[in-house]
Write an enzyme that holds these catalytic residues in place. Sequence first.
Site, PDB file in Angstrom:
ATOM      1  N   ASN A   8      42.202  93.803 -65.495  1.00 53.67           N
ATOM      2  CA  ASN A   8      42.000  94.486 -64.219  1.00 53.67           C
ATOM      3  C   ASN A   8      40.491  94.683 -64.057  1.00 53.67           C
ATOM      4  O   ASN A   8      39.914  95.550 -64.701  1.00 53.67           O
ATOM      5  CB  ASN A   8      42.742  95.830 -64.250  1.00 53.67           C
ATOM      6  CG  ASN A   8      42.490  96.650 -62.999  1.00 53.67           C
ATOM      7  OD1 ASN A   8      41.875  96.164 -62.050  1.00 53.67           O
ATOM      8  ND2 ASN A   8      42.977  97.889 -63.006  1.00 53.67           N
ATOM      9  N   LYS A  10      38.932  95.756 -61.556  1.00 50.56           N
ATOM     10  CA  LYS A  10      38.595  96.902 -60.689  1.00 50.56           C
ATOM     11  C   LYS A  10      37.525  96.487 -59.674  1.00 50.56           C
ATOM     12  O   LYS A  10      37.488  95.317 -59.263  1.00 50.56           O
ATOM     13  CB  LYS A  10      38.176  98.100 -61.552  1.00 50.56           C
ATOM     14  CG  LYS A  10      39.230  98.408 -62.618  1.00 50.56           C
ATOM     15  CD  LYS A  10      39.087  99.734 -63.277  1.00 50.56           C
ATOM     16  CE  LYS A  10      40.197  99.904 -64.311  1.00 50.56           C
ATOM     17  NZ  LYS A  10      40.198 101.221 -64.948  1.00 50.56           N
ATOM     18  N   HIS A  95      48.509 101.879 -59.743  1.00 51.16           N
ATOM     19  CA  HIS A  95      47.487 102.226 -60.741  1.00 51.16           C
ATOM     20  C   HIS A  95      47.068 103.678 -60.518  1.00 51.16           C
ATOM     21  O   HIS A  95      46.987 104.140 -59.362  1.00 51.16           O
ATOM     22  CB  HIS A  95      46.279 101.287 -60.603  1.00 51.16           C
ATOM     23  CG  HIS A  95      45.338 101.403 -61.762  1.00 51.16           C
ATOM     24  ND1 HIS A  95      44.462 102.458 -61.880  1.00 51.16           N
ATOM     25  CD2 HIS A  95      45.180 100.633 -62.865  1.00 51.16           C
ATOM     26  CE1 HIS A  95      43.784 102.320 -63.018  1.00 51.16           C
ATOM     27  NE2 HIS A  95      44.212 101.227 -63.633  1.00 51.16           N
ATOM     28  N   GLU A  97      44.322 105.051 -60.512  1.00 48.46           N
ATOM     29  CA  GLU A  97      43.155 105.221 -59.640  1.00 48.46           C
ATOM     30  C   GLU A  97      43.578 105.151 -58.171  1.00 48.46           C
ATOM     31  O   GLU A  97      42.999 105.830 -57.321  1.00 48.46           O
ATOM     32  CB  GLU A  97      42.083 104.171 -59.988  1.00 48.46           C
ATOM     33  CG  GLU A  97      41.409 104.522 -61.309  1.00 48.46           C
ATOM     34  CD  GLU A  97      40.877 103.343 -62.115  1.00 48.46           C
ATOM     35  OE1 GLU A  97      40.774 102.217 -61.584  1.00 48.46           O
ATOM     36  OE2 GLU A  97      40.569 103.557 -63.308  1.00 48.46           O
ATOM     37  N   GLU A 164      49.981 103.508 -68.778  1.00 45.18           N
ATOM     38  CA  GLU A 164      48.547 103.794 -68.874  1.00 45.18           C
ATOM     39  C   GLU A 164      48.346 105.302 -68.791  1.00 45.18           C
ATOM     40  O   GLU A 164      48.266 105.851 -67.678  1.00 45.18           O
ATOM     41  CB  GLU A 164      47.793 103.137 -67.712  1.00 45.18           C
ATOM     42  CG  GLU A 164      47.800 101.634 -67.731  1.00 45.18           C
ATOM     43  CD  GLU A 164      46.569 101.063 -67.012  1.00 45.18           C
ATOM     44  OE1 GLU A 164      45.811 100.338 -67.658  1.00 45.18           O
ATOM     45  OE2 GLU A 164      46.367 101.373 -65.830  1.00 45.18           O
ATOM     46  N   GLY A 170      39.334 104.320 -69.462  1.00 44.90           N
ATOM     47  CA  GLY A 170      37.876 104.360 -69.347  1.00 44.90           C
ATOM     48  C   GLY A 170      37.214 105.459 -70.171  1.00 44.90           C
ATOM     49  O   GLY A 170      36.049 105.776 -69.977  1.00 44.90           O
ATOM     50  N   SER A 205      41.664 102.014 -72.571  1.00 39.69           N
ATOM     51  CA  SER A 205      40.662 101.796 -73.614  1.00 39.69           C
ATOM     52  C   SER A 205      41.083 100.774 -74.668  1.00 39.69           C
ATOM     53  O   SER A 205      40.800 100.949 -75.858  1.00 39.69           O
ATOM     54  CB  SER A 205      40.267 103.134 -74.262  1.00 39.69           C
ATOM     55  OG  SER A 205      39.684 103.993 -73.293  1.00 39.69           O
TER      56      SER A 205
HETATM   57  P1  13P Z   1      40.030 100.667 -69.498  1.00 36.26           P
HETATM   58  O1  13P Z   1      40.506  99.505 -70.312  1.00 36.26           O
HETATM   59  O2  13P Z   1      38.631 100.510 -68.966  1.00 36.26           O
HETATM   60  O3  13P Z   1      40.300 101.978 -70.150  1.00 36.26           O
HETATM   61  O4  13P Z   1      40.924 100.656 -68.145  1.00 36.26           O
HETATM   62  C1  13P Z   1      42.285 100.583 -68.261  1.00 36.26           C
HETATM   63  C2  13P Z   1      42.843 100.328 -66.920  1.00 36.26           C
HETATM   64  O5  13P Z   1      42.754 101.146 -66.021  1.00 36.26           O
HETATM   65  C3  13P Z   1      43.471  99.025 -66.681  1.00 36.26           C
HETATM   66  O6  13P Z   1      44.210  99.029 -65.500  1.00 36.26           O
END
Ligand code: 13P
Length: 241
Positions: A8, A10, A95, A97, A164, A170, A205
Amino acid sequence: MKKFIVANWKMIPLRAEAKALVEQLTSKVLAATNLPQIVICPPYPYLTFVQEMFSGAPIALGAQDCSSHEEGAFTGEVSVTMLKECGCQYVIIGHSERRHYHQESEEILRQKVEQALKQDLTVIFCVGESKLQRENEETYAVIKRQLEALPEKISHAPLVIAYEPVWAIGTGLTASFDDIKNAHDFIKGCMKKIGQETPVLYGGSVTGENAQEILSLDNVDGVLVGRASLNMESFWKICVA
Ligand code: 13P
């Protein structure tokens, strides 16, 4: 079944970085055998050129979101049909976010999943608890509620769940192996009740260093990777873990 390694990206890489990443990935994939199912989810404007750059390598394209509407006057939205035209086979929906920054409700998410499934896109549906929910021991109640947003009658739909935990995204914190195993068991149990044998991915992560151990857990069918997917050395380590 092949494990899924989903990147992803982003809203992070610009065109030149995206190009360099796909170039490196494609040449590695073309030279390798026995790979997992790799799925790359770039930002919308890069979908088409990323797809073209795969040049026949077995890498699939996914989008990070889609509209809950089929078509029409919805400024700024991108329909599932458009994603299919760009070559997408997968779409990430729900997601954390999107849930958090765009206040996406369970009802909106249900409509998005319906749109995607109507057109046979494989849905990567994200669930996971926040830090506060975890501290209040609400993890399973939250996951259950999030899964209930899936449309009824989805038996045998192309669906993947990504667990997740929000506090692990992150942050450099990963869930413990026990937490991952238990959450995945719980999710698989919930999905079985509605007749779905659904692969469950872990996200939060994941790095080149921890991927192998995470992927070796029985009920982990793959990983959803953010940051580490933007460094080809780390991402490739995950792909071959
Ligand atoms: P990270 O791997 O940066 O923690 O992000 C995970 C994520 O949100 C994947 O969709």
